[in-house]
Write an enzyme that holds these catalytic residues in place. Structure first.
Site, short mmCIF file in Angstrom:
data_model
loop_
_atom_site.label_atom_id
_atom_site.label_comp_id
_atom_site.label_asym_id
_atom_site.label_seq_id
_atom_site.Cartn_x
_atom_site.Cartn_y
_atom_site.Cartn_z
N GLY A 144 0.82 -1.20 0.00
CA GLY A 144 0.00 0.00 0.00
C GLY A 144 0.86 1.25 0.00
O GLY A 144 2.06 1.21 0.28
N CYS A 145 0.24 2.38 -0.30
CA CYS A 145 0.99 3.64 -0.41
C CYS A 145 1.50 4.11 0.94
O CYS A 145 2.70 4.40 1.09
CB CYS A 145 0.13 4.70 -1.09
SG CYS A 145 -1.53 4.89 -0.37
N TYR A 146 0.64 4.18 1.93
CA TYR A 146 1.10 4.59 3.27
C TYR A 146 2.15 3.63 3.83
O TYR A 146 3.17 4.07 4.36
CB TYR A 146 -0.08 4.68 4.24
CG TYR A 146 -0.99 5.87 4.06
CD1 TYR A 146 -0.50 7.17 4.10
CD2 TYR A 146 -2.36 5.70 3.88
CE1 TYR A 146 -1.35 8.26 3.95
CE2 TYR A 146 -3.22 6.78 3.73
CZ TYR A 146 -2.72 8.06 3.77
OH TYR A 146 -3.55 9.14 3.63
N THR A 148 4.31 1.89 2.26
CA THR A 148 5.59 2.13 1.58
C THR A 148 6.32 3.30 2.21
O THR A 148 7.51 3.21 2.52
CB THR A 148 5.36 2.38 0.08
OG1 THR A 148 4.83 1.18 -0.52
CG2 THR A 148 6.64 2.76 -0.62
#
Length: 342
Positions: A144-146, A148
């Site tokens: 996921g973006c967060y 990462t």
């Protein structure tokens, strides 16, 4: 992904009509070893590329086709379970294979895991920290973006024992693309502009994903305080992370550890001492992650700041990076875009 012969890979993108799909198409248009074989979109079947993404109208040819069955009603995990993984490689951008514990998945996502037998095969693909595992994988769970933006700075420090695993706080802000392309009241211009709001407080689904990676690094269970915020920009994540220093550690030793860890990485960069914290504009449109380390005014604490583009390094760019590793391509293939400024 399926091979079309030596050095060539045919790519099918499921759910291609969203923001991450648009980024995959934009980045793959300059990839030297891929061709788009099929695209699916929940409401875009039969539409030409320019009708769905006008900015790609003059790029790769093709449209959204129904070459894969039941894409309008079937979740990607169900389709993945039907694929011959001996001949096809998959990078899954959904959350379905990110959590190893299928019971935890059911708790956080509100339904039983639909492909439990595949979960054991899935490799969690935070590329810089799992490259060897990704290289031999047939199924990669794209982070996921967060997670990462939180794990890139925290995992090396926990592994090295330079920070305490207790009382880690991740205060993260994301652009509106993080909420997806579907129309929602909370992401309408008049709702999101000129303000900032917290959401998913103490309940965001990326929390267990972050904790899974940090626990692996620390060799013990790690709980984090994680709060995401919606900010009025189209793309970008800025995570401000508060940590307690281990005995003898300093902000300088944290910075040195991160700089050494990522010295040879093409996409992860550690700012030197004395440089102002990174800005989301510094990575906009690119696959880069930039981080800085700062001594807190409170003794025994440090502050980490990490920025990424949420739909590139936080999604589509990292998916292509993983694909490159899986297929033996240059890891930077298709990812050479420098950040866009202004």
């Amino acid at each position: 992904m399926a091979s079309d012969g030596p050095g060539a890979v045919r790519v099918a993108i499921l759910g291609a009509s969203g923001y991450t799909g648009a980024e995959l198409l934009r980045l793959l248009s300059s990839h030297p070893h891929t061709s788009i074989a099929a695209l699916s979109g929940e409401r875009s079947a039969g539409s030409p590329m320019g009708a769905v993404f006008p900015h790609l109208a003059f790029g790769p040819p093709g449209g959204f086709v129904a070459s894969l069955p039941d894409l309008t009603t079937t979740a990607s995990v169900t389709i993945i379970a039907q694929l011959p993984l001996d001949t096809v490689r998959v990078v899954d951008l959904s959350a379905d294979f990110r959590l190893r514990d299928v019971d935890m998945y059911a708790t956080w996502y509100g339904a039983p895991h639909a492909a439990v037998e595949l979960q054991a095969q899935a490799v969690y693909g935070l590329t810089e920290l799992a490259r060897d595992a990704v290289r031999g994988a047939r199924l990669v769970a794209n982070p996921g973006c967060y997670p990462t933006s939180a794990q890139l700075p925290l995992v090396p420090l926990l592994t090295a024992g330079l920070i305490k695993p207790a009382d880690i706080i991740v205060d993260a802000k994301s652009g509106v693309t993080g909420a997806g392309r579907a129309a929602k009241v909370g992401t309408l211009f008049c709702e999101a502009a000129d303000g900032m709001s917290a959401y998913g407080v103490a309940s965001h689904r990326h929390a267990p994903e972050i904790e899974q990676g940090l626990s692996d690094a620390a060799g013990q269970p790690v709980d984090v305080v994680f709060t995401p915020h919606l900010v009025p920009l189209s793309r970008g994540i800025l995570s401000t992370i508060y940590v307690k220093l281990a005995d003898g550690a300093t902000a300088d030793s944290l910075r040195e550890c991160l700089a050494t860890t990522y010295a040879a990485e093409p996409f992860v960069h550690v700012l030197p001492s004395g440089v102002a914290p990174p800005h989301t504009r510094h990575v906009r449109g690119s696959n880069h992650a930039v981080m800085g380390v700062y001594a807190d005014r409170v003794a025994g604490r440090a502050i980490l700041v990490c920025v990424i583009d949420n739909i590139v390094k936080g999604a589509s760019g990292q998916a292509i990076q993983n694909m490159n590793v899986m297929c033996g391509f240059d890891e930077s293939a298709g990812l050479g875009s420098t950040p866009v400024f202004p």
